[in-house]
Design a protein around this motif. Structure first.
Motif: not given
Length: 284
Positions: A101, A103-104, A107-108
């Motif tokens: 989560k 890492e998400d 990323y965003h």
């Protein structure tokens, strides 16, 4: 822990905000405007006035069932710090789901940092939305669905196609049987209403589904069409003209397409310097 629970935790983590009376320190200068002034400490972590003011302003932007005060906002910040400390003590930062989560989030955050200006510059005119609609109009359809598992065996697929073709042949000679056959054979929740899906924009249909109906007249019945959900026999029940739809919806769809093109270009450029190896035999 379920994904929805982690999303809820992340939502709380980013909602910072309110004031606890525990160990309250008397203000030496209640009118202090220094953003570095310490408003409170929790487990040795300082909460500064600038942080509180920013969180307070953010909270005022949203409707809540509780009155937004600086005391409430500070309480939420304190609770957040307590929660973070407990999570670290439990070593949740190394939990595989939590790491995924986070890492998400990274990323965003990276995409937002790199593309914010380009995305903010996107505009969509009325003509662009109308031009898009001329190629992807809003259809009302009904379907008879023969479900197939995501990873079916050959026999399951053949049996479903055999039954779908039998029903399609009946409809070719007697289209008036549609309600009866839909109610009898369709494995969709819409079966009791003759498979009626109502009016939907093109983006709400599976691509294969929309391709089968696009440009077809009212009353058209398609042969069995395969999508990720199974086999569909589709009937066109109506189509809306531009003046009958919500232009804002189609501006949003065109905006999303422009955004996706920017993302595609961004990653196409990024992939040029990335070391990528793909074993295509696993893609079959």
């Amino acid at each position: 822990m379920k994904t929805s629970n982690y999303l809820a935790i992340l939502a709380l983590a980013f909602s910072a905000t309110a004031f606890s009376q525990d160990k309250e320190q008397p203000a030496t200068n209640p009118r202090n405007t220094n953003p570095e002034a310490v408003v409170a400490t929790v487990n040795g972590v300082e909460i500064k006035k600038g942080q509180l003011d920013q969180a307070y302003e953010q909270n005022l932007m949203y409707v809540s069932d509780k009155i937004v005060t600086k005391e409430k906002v500070l309480n939420d910040i304190i609770n957040r710090e307590i929660g973070i400390k407990k999570a670290k003590e439990a070593n949740y930062q190394n939990d595989p789901v939590v790491k995924a989560k986070m890492e998400d989030v990274l990323y965003h955050a990276q995409i937002s940092k790199d593309l914010e200006k380009k995305l903010q510059a996107i505009t969509v005119s009325d003509k662009e939305a109308q031009d898009y609609y001329s190629k992807a109009r809003e259809y009302r359809t009904a379907h008879i669905l023969f479900r197939i598992r995501v990873a079916p065996d050959k026999g399951e697929t053949e049996e479903a196609m055999k039954k779908a073709l039998e029903v399609y042949k009946q409809l070719q000679s007697k289209p008036q049987l549609w309600p009866e056959l839909a109610n009898k054979y369709s494995q969709s929740s819409t079966a009791p209403t003759a498979g009626d899906l109502g009016y939907l924009p093109a983006v709400k249909y599976a691509p294969e589904f929309f391709k089968a109906i696009n440009g077809k007249p009212n009353g058209y019945i398609s042969p069995p069409i395969r999508t990720q959900f199974g086999l569909h026999i589709i009937k066109v029940l109506g189509v809306k003209e531009w003046k009958e739809v919500d232009p804002a919806l189609y501006k949003k769809i065109v905006y999303d397409q422009k955004r996706d093109r920017i993302l595609d270009e961004y990653f196409a450029d990024a992939r040029k310097t990335a070391q990528i190896k793909i074993n295509k035999e696993f893609l079959k």
